[in-house]
Structures are given as C-alpha cells and as structure tokens.
Scaffold this motif. Structure first.
Motif, PDB file in Angstrom:
ATOM      1  N   SER A 268       2.691  15.628  -5.733  1.00 35.48           N
ATOM      2  CA  SER A 268       2.112  16.355  -4.682  1.00 35.48           C
ATOM      3  C   SER A 268       1.318  15.679  -4.339  1.00 35.48           C
ATOM      4  N   LEU A 269       0.696  15.665  -2.957  1.00 39.44           N
ATOM      5  CA  LEU A 269      -0.319  14.504  -3.106  1.00 39.44           C
ATOM      6  C   LEU A 269      -1.020  15.598  -2.148  1.00 39.44           C
ATOM      7  N   ARG A 270      -2.029  15.595  -2.462  1.00 36.84           N
ATOM      8  CA  ARG A 270      -3.085  16.721  -1.585  1.00 36.84           C
ATOM      9  C   ARG A 270      -4.586  15.964  -0.866  1.00 36.84           C
ATOM     10  N   VAL A 271      -4.717  15.911   0.074  1.00 37.61           N
ATOM     11  CA  VAL A 271      -6.046  15.785   0.382  1.00 37.61           C
ATOM     12  C   VAL A 271      -7.082  16.313   1.575  1.00 37.61           C
ATOM     13  N   ARG A 272      -8.042  16.552   0.740  1.00 38.10           N
ATOM     14  CA  ARG A 272      -9.478  16.922   1.144  1.00 38.10           C
ATOM     15  C   ARG A 272     -10.146  16.172   1.989  1.00 38.10           C
ATOM     16  N   HIS A 273     -10.202  16.356   3.652  1.00 42.22           N
ATOM     17  CA  HIS A 273     -12.224  15.496   3.950  1.00 42.22           C
ATOM     18  C   HIS A 273     -12.491  16.754   4.400  1.00 42.22           C
ATOM     19  N   GLN A 274     -13.635  16.333   3.474  1.00 40.11           N
ATOM     20  CA  GLN A 274     -14.866  17.606   3.764  1.00 40.11           C
ATOM     21  C   GLN A 274     -16.431  17.264   4.243  1.00 40.11           C
TER      22      GLN A 274
ATOM     23  N   HIS B 230       0.913  -0.930  -0.147  1.00 40.98           N
ATOM     24  CA  HIS B 230       0.112   0.228   0.179  1.00 40.98           C
ATOM     25  C   HIS B 230       0.443   1.509  -0.077  1.00 40.98           C
ATOM     26  N   GLY B 231       2.124   1.458   0.019  1.00 41.00           N
ATOM     27  CA  GLY B 231       2.907   2.541   0.088  1.00 41.00           C
ATOM     28  C   GLY B 231       3.463   3.131   0.738  1.00 41.00           C
ATOM     29  N   PHE B 232       3.783   4.133   0.435  1.00 41.13           N
ATOM     30  CA  PHE B 232       4.582   5.255   2.165  1.00 41.13           C
ATOM     31  C   PHE B 232       3.710   6.203   2.758  1.00 41.13           C
ATOM     32  N   ALA B 233       2.839   6.672   2.064  1.00 43.75           N
ATOM     33  CA  ALA B 233       1.555   7.441   2.596  1.00 43.75           C
ATOM     34  C   ALA B 233       1.140   7.638   3.424  1.00 43.75           C
ATOM     35  N   ARG B 234       0.617   6.242   4.016  1.00 38.87           N
ATOM     36  CA  ARG B 234      -0.241   5.900   5.099  1.00 38.87           C
ATOM     37  C   ARG B 234       0.705   6.398   6.033  1.00 38.87           C
ATOM     38  N   ARG B 235       2.112   6.092   6.087  1.00 41.28           N
ATOM     39  CA  ARG B 235       3.089   6.061   7.589  1.00 41.28           C
ATOM     40  C   ARG B 235       3.316   7.351   7.655  1.00 41.28           C
ATOM     41  N   MET B 236       3.496   8.167   7.296  1.00 42.39           N
ATOM     42  CA  MET B 236       3.636   9.954   7.236  1.00 42.39           C
ATOM     43  C   MET B 236       3.351  11.085   7.203  1.00 42.39           C
ATOM     44  N   GLU B 237       4.065  12.116   7.607  1.00 44.55           N
ATOM     45  CA  GLU B 237       2.708  13.370   8.488  1.00 44.55           C
ATOM     46  C   GLU B 237       3.328  13.670   6.990  1.00 44.55           C
ATOM     47  N   PHE B 238       1.442  14.228   7.391  1.00 45.43           N
ATOM     48  CA  PHE B 238       0.775  15.151   5.629  1.00 45.43           C
ATOM     49  C   PHE B 238       1.500  16.909   6.763  1.00 45.43           C
ATOM     50  N   SER B 239       1.413  17.718   6.230  1.00 44.34           N
ATOM     51  CA  SER B 239       1.054  19.583   6.225  1.00 44.34           C
ATOM     52  C   SER B 239      -0.243  19.911   5.914  1.00 44.34           C
ATOM     53  N   VAL B 240      -0.915  21.038   6.879  1.00 44.10           N
ATOM     54  CA  VAL B 240      -1.676  21.258   6.912  1.00 44.10           C
ATOM     55  C   VAL B 240      -1.745  22.638   5.871  1.00 44.10           C
ATOM     56  N   VAL B 241      -2.881  22.995   4.737  1.00 40.55           N
ATOM     57  CA  VAL B 241      -2.228  23.842   3.533  1.00 40.55           C
ATOM     58  C   VAL B 241      -3.354  24.343   3.465  1.00 40.55           C
ATOM     59  N   GLY B 242      -4.488  23.743   4.411  1.00 38.00           N
ATOM     60  CA  GLY B 242      -5.970  24.338   4.120  1.00 38.00           C
ATOM     61  C   GLY B 242      -6.798  24.031   5.212  1.00 38.00           C
ATOM     62  N   GLN B 243      -7.719  24.557   5.763  1.00 37.80           N
ATOM     63  CA  GLN B 243      -8.886  24.438   6.758  1.00 37.80           C
ATOM     64  C   GLN B 243      -9.738  24.909   7.927  1.00 37.80           C
ATOM     65  N   GLY B 244     -10.797  24.630   7.919  1.00 39.82           N
ATOM     66  CA  GLY B 244     -12.091  25.162   7.863  1.00 39.82           C
ATOM     67  C   GLY B 244     -13.272  24.750   8.738  1.00 39.82           C
ATOM     68  N   ASP B 245     -13.979  25.022   9.397  1.00 44.97           N
ATOM     69  CA  ASP B 245     -15.443  24.643  10.111  1.00 44.97           C
ATOM     70  C   ASP B 245     -15.382  23.205  10.064  1.00 44.97           C
ATOM     71  N   ASP B 246     -15.106  23.222   8.313  1.00 42.69           N
ATOM     72  CA  ASP B 246     -15.612  21.345   8.535  1.00 42.69           C
ATOM     73  C   ASP B 246     -14.934  20.964   7.234  1.00 42.69           C
ATOM     74  N   TYR B 247     -13.663  21.060   6.823  1.00 39.88           N
ATOM     75  CA  TYR B 247     -12.470  20.399   6.083  1.00 39.88           C
ATOM     76  C   TYR B 247     -11.191  20.754   6.187  1.00 39.88           C
ATOM     77  N   ALA B 248     -11.050  20.798   5.718  1.00 40.93           N
ATOM     78  CA  ALA B 248      -9.072  19.749   6.252  1.00 40.93           C
ATOM     79  C   ALA B 248      -9.002  19.662   4.886  1.00 40.93           C
ATOM     80  N   GLU B 249      -7.479  20.300   4.453  1.00 40.18           N
ATOM     81  CA  GLU B 249      -6.962  20.042   3.675  1.00 40.18           C
ATOM     82  C   GLU B 249      -5.517  19.621   3.593  1.00 40.18           C
ATOM     83  N   MET B 250      -4.733  18.684   3.534  1.00 40.47           N
ATOM     84  CA  MET B 250      -3.500  18.803   3.439  1.00 40.47           C
ATOM     85  C   MET B 250      -2.805  17.629   2.497  1.00 40.47           C
TER      86      MET B 250
END
Length: 293
Positions: A109-115, A72-92
């Motif tokens: 660049s791998l950006r992940v947004r949870h909204q 499954h690769g390496f992303a799951r064991r690495m620290e992401f940086s926060v590049v966007g954030q609001g009350d109902d979302y986070a982008e890393m």
C-alpha cells in the motif's frame, strides 16, 4: 481526476493519475509548480516508487530472480484511488495489481497525502508491506518548480541556498544512467549553488548523499522570492532540469534510495538507502515546501 485544495490564499490541484500535486498558486495567482509543457518536459511532480532512478541494464534481482522496471518505477503512470479528502488536503492510495506484481513481486500500500499549510504544502508518503515476505523499496519526490517565477527574470537569477555550509561533491551519473561510485561530480562548497544551465548540460543531475543541511531554498537573488524545501527525513537530495533545452524549471528531489551504482551487485536490497519492511510494517516520509516572499 483532479481535486481542488484551498487554504488561506493558496490554491492547489492534486491529480489521481500518478497521485501528484500538479499545481500550487498563491493569493496573487503566481504558479509555483511547472505546468508540464512537453516542449521541455511533460512531467510535473512525479512520485518515484518502488525505485528511484534507473536500474543496471533495466533489471534488478529480487529473491534471486530478475525483474524489469522503467526508470523511477511505475507509480507515476498509475491511477490512485482517493481515500481521504478535505478542503486543504487529499490522500490517495496505490496498491498492487497484476501489472505491478510482474515487475515488483510484493503486495503493498502506497498512501500519498498532499496537505496545504499556512505558507505552502507538505507531501507525505506512507509505504506498507501488506504481504508475508520482507519488502524492499525506494521512494522519492520530484517536484518541478517554475524557474524563473516572474516575467523578466532568468534561470540564472536564482540560487540553491542550503541552511548549512557544505564541503562535498555531487555523485556523478555515468553511461546508462548508473551512478559512478569513484568519480566525483561538481563540488559543493559553502551554502549555495548559482543556477546555470551549463551545469546540467554537462552532468544532467546534481545528486547529494548525507548533506549536513536539512533544507534548501530556491531563491531569486534580488527579490528573495522562491521556495524552501525541508528534506530532513530523506538521506539524499537531487536537482535536475532537462539538459540541452534551457528549460524554465528546476526539480528538487528528496530521495530514499537512488539509481543503480556502477559497482552494485544488482540485488534490490544492495541499492544505497534501500528500505526493507517486514510483513505488516510501514514507513512514513515527508517533505515540506514553504513559499518565500
């Protein structure tokens, strides 16, 4: 670091370690995402990047050179940086490091947004090639949902319900984790699969490629409660729970790419559904989860 997200009656937690959404609770306090009890499985919602599944002998060729990568690769064991954030979302965001370049020789660049949404959440992956050479990659979600959701229920009280009737077989994992190209797994006929730990004890993972359905619901027989996952932007979907331990969760996994196939060449670009980005190009993929009440 964990980030609290709120919208309406929903509360969620996003974690910069692995870039995961690790909790989702409704207004009544019901938790939908598996809490990661190591007695069964310490994972919760890992991001699969830049490979999905395992490699043949743990090795893949890129540009004619062998590289090693864990399942499954390496992303799951690495620290992401926060590049966007609001009350109902986070982008890393995750980018290349000396460690990743030794296993995957590409700047990225791998950006992940949870909204959060009105009735659930979406997770969006945006992969960009920030280098000067074509970049192959695979990516997938691996959200583990608590199953059962309520006291007094059983795993076997739930079904996986597809939005269209299907007539196909799952792809069968074989020895060493490679997928068997000529040995079909259990049949999927009709619109649903009743959950049964014995199925996963026998085959480990149910993997489907090219289903007609675009959504699948994890649904309790009597109450109808559960979740619906829209995986329409992904060519594959898989279902997994730890075999042999009667684990109280089921993972629903939208995949762009998959584990090594037993007859593959070993070259990254030959992996099924491998995506390739030219310099400066990007690709976005999203899956959406809606709560069923």
């Amino acid at each position: 670091m964990q980030i609290v997200l709120k919208r309406g009656g929903l509360t969620a937690l996003a974690d910069t370690m692995g870039g995961e959404l690790v909790s989702l609770r409704d207004a009544a306090g019901t938790e939908y995402i598996w809490e990661g009890d190591p007695a069964y499985w310490s994972g919760r919602n890992p991001i699969l990047f830049p490979i999905v599944g395992g490699l043949k002998d743990g090795t893949v060729r890129i540009g004619g050179k062998p590289y090693q990568m864990d399942r499954h690769g390496f992303a799951r064991r690495m620290e992401f940086s926060v590049v966007g954030q609001g009350d109902d979302y986070a982008e890393m965001e995750l980018g290349e490091t000396a460690e990743t370049l030794a296993r995957y020789p590409f700047p990225f660049s791998l950006r992940v947004r949870h909204q959060l949404t009105e009735d659930g959440f979406f997770t969006q992956f945006r992969v960009m090639n920030t280098g000067t050479a074509p970049m192959p990659f695979c990516i997938g979600g691996h959200t583990a949902f608590r199953c059962p959701l309520a006291e007094g229920e059983k795993f076997e009280d739930y079904r996986l319900v597809f939005d269209r009737a299907e007539d196909t077989h799952s792809i069968l994992p074989g020895p060493g984790g490679c997928l068997c190209h000529d040995k079909p797994g259990p049949a999927l006929t009709g619109t649903d699969i009743r959950l049964d730990h014995q199925i996963f004890d026998q085959v480990d993972t149910l993997i489907y490629d090219g289903l007609r359905s675009k959504t699948v619901s994890l649904r309790h027989d009597a109450t109808g409660r559960g979740v619906r996952v829209d995986f329409s932007e992904f060519p594959m979907v898989a279902f997994w729970t730890m075999p042999g331990v009667r684990a109280p969760y089921i993972c629903i996994e939208p995949w762009q790419g998959c584990a090594a196939v037993d007859n593959e060449s070993g070259d990254f670009t030959d992996k099924p559904h491998c995506a390739v980005l030219g310099p400066g190009e990007s690709k976005c993929l999203r899956y959406t989860v809606s709560l069923l009440k």
